[in-house]
Motif scaffolding. Structure first.
Motif, short mmCIF file in Angstrom:
data_model
loop_
_atom_site.label_atom_id
_atom_site.label_comp_id
_atom_site.label_asym_id
_atom_site.label_seq_id
_atom_site.Cartn_x
_atom_site.Cartn_y
_atom_site.Cartn_z
N TYR A 60 -35.91 35.11 -21.36
CA TYR A 60 -34.97 35.51 -21.94
C TYR A 60 -34.99 36.99 -22.50
O TYR A 60 -36.14 37.60 -22.72
CB TYR A 60 -34.65 34.45 -23.02
CG TYR A 60 -35.59 34.52 -24.12
CD1 TYR A 60 -35.13 35.25 -25.14
CD2 TYR A 60 -36.68 33.57 -24.34
CE1 TYR A 60 -36.17 35.23 -26.38
CE2 TYR A 60 -37.32 33.56 -25.31
CZ TYR A 60 -37.40 34.47 -26.31
OH TYR A 60 -38.10 34.52 -27.41
N SER A 61 -33.80 37.30 -23.06
CA SER A 61 -33.82 38.69 -23.63
C SER A 61 -33.83 38.47 -25.13
O SER A 61 -32.88 37.82 -25.69
CB SER A 61 -32.62 39.47 -23.18
OG SER A 61 -32.42 40.70 -24.03
N THR A 63 -32.38 40.52 -27.00
CA THR A 63 -31.21 41.00 -27.29
C THR A 63 -30.01 40.26 -27.03
O THR A 63 -28.76 40.54 -27.15
CB THR A 63 -30.93 42.41 -26.86
OG1 THR A 63 -30.89 42.31 -25.40
CG2 THR A 63 -32.10 43.49 -27.04
N SER A 67 -28.98 34.01 -23.67
CA SER A 67 -29.97 33.77 -22.88
C SER A 67 -31.09 32.81 -23.22
O SER A 67 -31.81 32.17 -22.66
CB SER A 67 -30.77 35.19 -22.36
OG SER A 67 -31.44 35.67 -23.15
N ASN A 94 -38.23 38.94 -23.03
CA ASN A 94 -38.21 40.27 -22.50
C ASN A 94 -37.43 41.56 -23.53
O ASN A 94 -36.72 41.00 -24.52
CB ASN A 94 -37.56 40.45 -21.07
CG ASN A 94 -37.84 41.70 -20.39
OD1 ASN A 94 -38.77 42.61 -20.69
ND2 ASN A 94 -37.09 42.10 -19.43
N LYS A 95 -37.33 42.68 -23.01
CA LYS A 95 -36.86 43.68 -23.84
C LYS A 95 -37.43 43.88 -25.23
O LYS A 95 -36.76 44.17 -26.00
CB LYS A 95 -35.23 43.51 -23.90
CG LYS A 95 -34.58 43.28 -22.72
CD LYS A 95 -33.42 43.57 -22.54
CE LYS A 95 -32.58 43.37 -21.22
NZ LYS A 95 -32.27 44.37 -20.27
N SER A 124 -42.24 44.20 -22.91
CA SER A 124 -41.17 45.16 -22.47
C SER A 124 -41.35 45.44 -20.98
O SER A 124 -42.38 46.32 -20.55
CB SER A 124 -41.16 46.27 -23.44
OG SER A 124 -40.48 47.46 -22.66
#
Length: 189
Positions: A60-61, A63, A67, A94-95, A124
């Motif tokens: 999932y993100s 941000t 998600s 992620n991110k 990241s």
């Protein structure tokens, strides 16, 4: 060293604990929640992938809270397909480079990973692929241990034929077309 495209299957060989293993990663198409409920909407391809998988990576993100919200229902969906299996899983946020746009805290990620019985990584993929590599390596080690501890008894799904790489399928299709086309111009492979 994967560049993921939705629905694609990637195959790699590498060594873990001195043993060469073949890894197949099925990047499943997007999964979403159905109309503000906790039920997921997914393609049949996802069910096929779930059935033959020996481990799962939930991404999932940080941000995008939506998600993150889809992870729990997706895990419940997997448990319906594998109700009694102890399948290793990895929760990957992620991110991690976009901290100012964060909608999901590390605490929430750790809590969900604990609830699902998995390992948590915040990465990241854009700035540091080493974190992604380390996460996948740990998951592969867990999968290898799980398969090794089966003592010859295969978990439901392990005996199934794994899907073939789309690249190989495409190559075979094009070769067959080239061999069966009579009087047509040659096909470049």
């Amino acid at each position: 060293d994967f560049t993921f495209l939705p629905g694609a299957l990637y195959s790699r060989k590498f060594t873990i604990d001195g043993e060469q293993i073949s890894l197949q990663v099925q990047d499943t198409p997007f999964v979403s929640l159905e109309d503000d409920t906790d039920s997921i909407c997914c393609q049949e391809q996802i069910n096929r992938s779930i059935y033959w998988a020996d481990g799962f990576v939930f991404v999932y993100s940080i941000t995008d809270y939506e998600s993150y919200r889809v992870i729990r229902p997706l895990h419940q969906h997997i448990r319906k397909i594998h109700p009694n299996a102890n399948i290793p899983l990895l929760l990957m946020a992620n991110k991690g480079d976009l901290l100012r746009a964060r909608q999901v805290s590390s605490k929430e990620g750790l809590q969900l990973a604990s609830e699902l019985g998995g390992t948590y990584y915040e990465v990241s993929a854009r700035e540091n692929c080493e974190g992604v590599h380390e996460a996948f390596q740990q998951l592969c080690q867990e999968v290898s241990r799980m398969i090794g501890s089966c003592n010859g008894e295969k978990r439901r799904g392990l005996h199934l034929v794994r899907p073939k790489s789309p690249n190989m399928q495409d190559l075979k299709r094009r070769l067959k077309q080239a061999l069966t086309s009579k009087g047509k111009s040659a096909t470049t492979l």
